[in-house]
Write an enzyme that holds these catalytic residues in place. Structure first.
Site, PDB file in Angstrom:
ATOM      1  N   GLY A  15       1.170  -1.456  -0.386  1.00  0.00           N
ATOM      2  CA  GLY A  15      -0.054   0.024   0.044  1.00  0.00           C
ATOM      3  C   GLY A  15       0.831   1.266  -0.276  1.00  0.00           C
ATOM      4  N   VAL A  36       3.775  -0.277   3.761  1.00  0.00           N
ATOM      5  CA  VAL A  36       3.864   0.292   3.210  1.00  0.00           C
ATOM      6  C   VAL A  36       5.054   1.372   2.469  1.00  0.00           C
ATOM      7  CG1 VAL A  36       3.365   2.674   3.782  1.00  0.00           C
ATOM      8  CG2 VAL A  36       2.831   0.732   5.047  1.00  0.00           C
ATOM      9  N   LYS A  37       4.436   1.687   1.181  1.00  0.00           N
ATOM     10  CA  LYS A  37       5.659   2.856   0.374  1.00  0.00           C
ATOM     11  C   LYS A  37       5.162   4.058   0.181  1.00  0.00           C
ATOM     12  CE  LYS A  37       4.122   0.360  -3.773  1.00  0.00           C
ATOM     13  NZ  LYS A  37       4.043   0.341  -4.823  1.00  0.00           N
ATOM     14  N   ILE A  38       6.124   4.963   0.395  1.00  0.00           N
ATOM     15  CA  ILE A  38       6.541   6.396   0.921  1.00  0.00           C
ATOM     16  C   ILE A  38       7.110   6.690  -0.437  1.00  0.00           C
ATOM     17  CG2 ILE A  38       5.957   6.122   3.256  1.00  0.00           C
ATOM     18  CD1 ILE A  38       8.987   6.560   3.301  1.00  0.00           C
TER      19      ILE A  38
END
Length: 92
Positions: free
Chosen positions: A56, A85-87
């Site tokens: 996500g 989680v990707k940022i």
């Protein structure tokens, strides 16, 4: 080698998962928007289909570190067992 399907189309994800060819799912806010679906609800549905990592992504429009952290934690909380989680890569 592990294969990850890159889509937000839950029918495609379900079909690939049923064939046994995917290890997980990568997706992002723009792919989910193209499907006309709610971001969090779609990630939660994907988590019911695939028993592997689900990527996500924090929205690229979130530009401050505090906002990215808050959004990332919310994404992770949808399914801590599977969510990755990707940022966005910014100075923040």
């Amino acid at each position: 080698m592990r294969f990850f399907i890159d889509t937000a189309n839950v029918d495609e994800i379900r079909a690939a998962n049923d064939m046994g060819v995917i290890a997980g799912v990568t997706t992002n806010p723009s792919l989910i928007a193209k499907e006309g679906r709610d971001y969090a609800e779609t990630l939660k549905e994907i988590a019911t289909i695939v028993d592997g990592p689900i990527s996500g992504e924090v929205k690229a429009t979130t530009t401050d570190a505090a906002g990215m952290i808050e959004e990332g934690r919310a994404i992770y909380a949808l399914d801590p067992k599977h969510m990755v989680v990707k940022i966005p890569m910014t100075v923040e």
